[in-house]
Design a protein around this motif. Sequence first.
Motif, PDB file in Angstrom:
ATOM      1  N   PRO A 132       0.835  -1.207   0.000  1.00 47.90           N
ATOM      2  CA  PRO A 132       0.000   0.000   0.000  1.00 47.90           C
ATOM      3  C   PRO A 132       0.864   1.248   0.000  1.00 47.90           C
ATOM      4  N   VAL A 133       0.260   2.405  -0.254  1.00 48.53           N
ATOM      5  CA  VAL A 133       1.001   3.665  -0.351  1.00 48.53           C
ATOM      6  C   VAL A 133       1.902   3.828   0.873  1.00 48.53           C
ATOM      7  N   ALA A 134       3.201   3.777   0.671  1.00 44.03           N
ATOM      8  CA  ALA A 134       4.146   3.922   1.770  1.00 44.03           C
ATOM      9  C   ALA A 134       5.503   4.402   1.291  1.00 44.03           C
ATOM     10  N   ASN A 135       5.761   4.326  -0.020  1.00 42.82           N
ATOM     11  CA  ASN A 135       7.111   4.710  -0.451  1.00 42.82           C
ATOM     12  C   ASN A 135       7.313   6.220  -0.495  1.00 42.82           C
ATOM     13  N   VAL A 136       6.279   6.995  -0.109  1.00 40.07           N
ATOM     14  CA  VAL A 136       6.494   8.428   0.118  1.00 40.07           C
ATOM     15  C   VAL A 136       7.453   8.653   1.290  1.00 40.07           C
ATOM     16  N   TYR A 137       7.656   7.632   2.101  1.00 40.74           N
ATOM     17  CA  TYR A 137       8.557   7.748   3.253  1.00 40.74           C
ATOM     18  C   TYR A 137       9.972   7.253   2.935  1.00 40.74           C
ATOM     19  N   VAL A 138      10.233   6.955   1.663  1.00 42.03           N
ATOM     20  CA  VAL A 138      11.534   6.435   1.241  1.00 42.03           C
ATOM     21  C   VAL A 138      12.100   7.314   0.135  1.00 42.03           C
ATOM     22  N   HIS A 139      13.352   7.651   0.265  1.00 42.13           N
ATOM     23  CA  HIS A 139      14.005   8.538  -0.701  1.00 42.13           C
ATOM     24  C   HIS A 139      14.218   7.851  -2.046  1.00 42.13           C
ATOM     25  N   ASP A 140      14.763   6.650  -2.036  1.00 39.64           N
ATOM     26  CA  ASP A 140      15.132   5.955  -3.269  1.00 39.64           C
ATOM     27  C   ASP A 140      14.124   4.853  -3.548  1.00 39.64           C
ATOM     28  N   VAL A 141      13.064   5.187  -4.275  1.00 38.14           N
ATOM     29  CA  VAL A 141      12.019   4.202  -4.533  1.00 38.14           C
ATOM     30  C   VAL A 141      12.490   3.143  -5.539  1.00 38.14           C
ATOM     31  N   ASN A 179       3.783  24.453  -3.555  1.00 36.70           N
ATOM     32  CA  ASN A 179       5.116  23.865  -3.507  1.00 36.70           C
ATOM     33  C   ASN A 179       5.592  23.417  -4.878  1.00 36.70           C
ATOM     34  N   ALA A 180       6.871  23.604  -5.115  1.00 34.70           N
ATOM     35  CA  ALA A 180       7.495  23.109  -6.340  1.00 34.70           C
ATOM     36  C   ALA A 180       7.959  21.669  -6.124  1.00 34.70           C
ATOM     37  N   LEU A 181       7.992  20.914  -7.189  1.00 34.72           N
ATOM     38  CA  LEU A 181       8.523  19.554  -7.147  1.00 34.72           C
ATOM     39  C   LEU A 181       9.972  19.552  -7.641  1.00 34.72           C
ATOM     40  N   PRO A 182      10.777  18.596  -7.199  1.00 33.66           N
ATOM     41  CA  PRO A 182      10.440  17.514  -6.275  1.00 33.66           C
ATOM     42  C   PRO A 182      10.474  17.958  -4.828  1.00 33.66           C
ATOM     43  N   ILE A 183       9.792  17.211  -3.978  1.00 36.67           N
ATOM     44  CA  ILE A 183       9.862  17.400  -2.528  1.00 36.67           C
ATOM     45  C   ILE A 183      10.882  16.395  -1.990  1.00 36.67           C
ATOM     46  N   ASP A 184      11.989  16.931  -1.497  1.00 32.73           N
ATOM     47  CA  ASP A 184      13.081  16.072  -1.024  1.00 32.73           C
ATOM     48  C   ASP A 184      13.693  16.697   0.226  1.00 32.73           C
ATOM     49  N   PRO A 185      13.210  16.318   1.413  1.00 30.69           N
ATOM     50  CA  PRO A 185      13.719  16.937   2.637  1.00 30.69           C
ATOM     51  C   PRO A 185      15.177  16.607   2.954  1.00 30.69           C
ATOM     52  N   LEU A 186      15.730  15.587   2.294  1.00 30.59           N
ATOM     53  CA  LEU A 186      17.147  15.312   2.511  1.00 30.59           C
ATOM     54  C   LEU A 186      18.037  16.301   1.760  1.00 30.59           C
ATOM     55  N   ALA A 187      17.470  16.931   0.729  1.00 31.19           N
ATOM     56  CA  ALA A 187      18.221  17.914  -0.051  1.00 31.19           C
ATOM     57  C   ALA A 187      17.857  19.348   0.311  1.00 31.19           C
ATOM     58  N   ASN A 199       5.332  17.525  12.499  1.00 37.80           N
ATOM     59  CA  ASN A 199       5.127  16.120  12.823  1.00 37.80           C
ATOM     60  C   ASN A 199       4.680  15.308  11.605  1.00 37.80           C
ATOM     61  N   SER A 200       5.132  15.729  10.415  1.00 39.59           N
ATOM     62  CA  SER A 200       4.815  14.980   9.199  1.00 39.59           C
ATOM     63  C   SER A 200       5.987  14.140   8.716  1.00 39.59           C
ATOM     64  N   GLY A 201       7.163  14.335   9.300  1.00 39.59           N
ATOM     65  CA  GLY A 201       8.320  13.516   8.977  1.00 39.59           C
ATOM     66  C   GLY A 201       8.934  13.845   7.627  1.00 39.59           C
ATOM     67  N   CYS A 202       9.790  12.951   7.176  1.00 42.83           N
ATOM     68  CA  CYS A 202      10.461  13.096   5.876  1.00 42.83           C
ATOM     69  C   CYS A 202       9.636  12.374   4.826  1.00 42.83           C
ATOM     70  N   GLN A 203       8.899  13.135   4.032  1.00 48.22           N
ATOM     71  CA  GLN A 203       8.106  12.563   2.952  1.00 48.22           C
ATOM     72  C   GLN A 203       8.648  13.082   1.624  1.00 48.22           C
ATOM     73  N   PHE A 204       8.618  12.202   0.618  1.00 47.87           N
ATOM     74  CA  PHE A 204       9.252  12.481  -0.664  1.00 47.87           C
ATOM     75  C   PHE A 204       8.245  12.331  -1.802  1.00 47.87           C
ATOM     76  N   SER A 205       8.230  13.308  -2.705  1.00 48.66           N
ATOM     77  CA  SER A 205       7.474  13.133  -3.942  1.00 48.66           C
ATOM     78  C   SER A 205       8.286  12.238  -4.879  1.00 48.66           C
ATOM     79  N   HIS A 206       7.591  11.469  -5.695  1.00 53.80           N
ATOM     80  CA  HIS A 206       8.257  10.616  -6.681  1.00 53.80           C
ATOM     81  C   HIS A 206       7.573  10.789  -8.031  1.00 53.80           C
ATOM     82  N   THR A 207       8.360  10.770  -9.066  1.00 50.30           N
ATOM     83  CA  THR A 207       7.852  10.957 -10.421  1.00 50.30           C
ATOM     84  C   THR A 207       7.316   9.645 -10.986  1.00 50.30           C
ATOM     85  N   ALA A 208       6.611   9.761 -12.113  1.00 52.01           N
ATOM     86  CA  ALA A 208       6.173   8.559 -12.828  1.00 52.01           C
ATOM     87  C   ALA A 208       7.381   7.750 -13.305  1.00 52.01           C
TER      88      ALA A 208
END
Length: 251
Positions: A132-141, A179-187, A199-208
Amino acid sequence: MKRKYTLLNAEIIDGWCRRGWEWAIPISHEVYEEARRGNFRLLLTPTRPVPREWFGELRGKRVLALASGGGQQGPLLAAQGAEVTVMDLSEEQLRRERHVRDREKYPVRIVCADMSERFPFGDGEFDLIVHPVANVYVHDVRHVWRECFRVLKPGGLLMAGLDNGINFIADEDGCRIENALPIDPLADEALYRRGIETNSGCQFSHTAEEQIAGQLKAGFVLLDLYEDTNGSGRLHDMNIPTFWATLARKR
């Protein structure tokens, strides 16, 4: 030194669970019993259930419920006679998984592990992965797709819920593009701090390219997909799809 972001996310999700997060509410005994009779709705995205024809015969299949703790997907799969392994990094999500297991008394393997690292399973161990939707919490999908490919047997299936990025560009009410894409809190240190403060943590947008082409480049064949909305809010009211779900097969 910063804590690894996935551990930070797991801690934040633990807090969401304790406050009644909808994706941490285990299914009831009645829903489990209905699933044992073959009637169940399994969600990878907020509102649309996975088409029944995607599953085929589940009895005896080795299924990995990936980043799928909470006592929602795993029990439904077990009720169909599947040999289920649930992997998640949130201890609170796994606690809920154990709660349903103990209540309904079915066998399930429960594993606390980080999907941003090598999965703790052998090559070709599973017939099906439900993610299920969860890889928004992972940088390298793309890593996630490579590991899914590795632990599936040839011909095995991957069912994945995916955020398509639209939620990341809109404000909380879905009324304005902010917000502009990509969303990358590590960068982006400001994004990282905002994730902690809100309290939303590190969430990442991912492209198609990462989400779908990433599966193809890992070696999967795309078989089917569908779209879904948030289930509530302005974007939902305007019928704007914010999620995809894909069905893919290992070559």
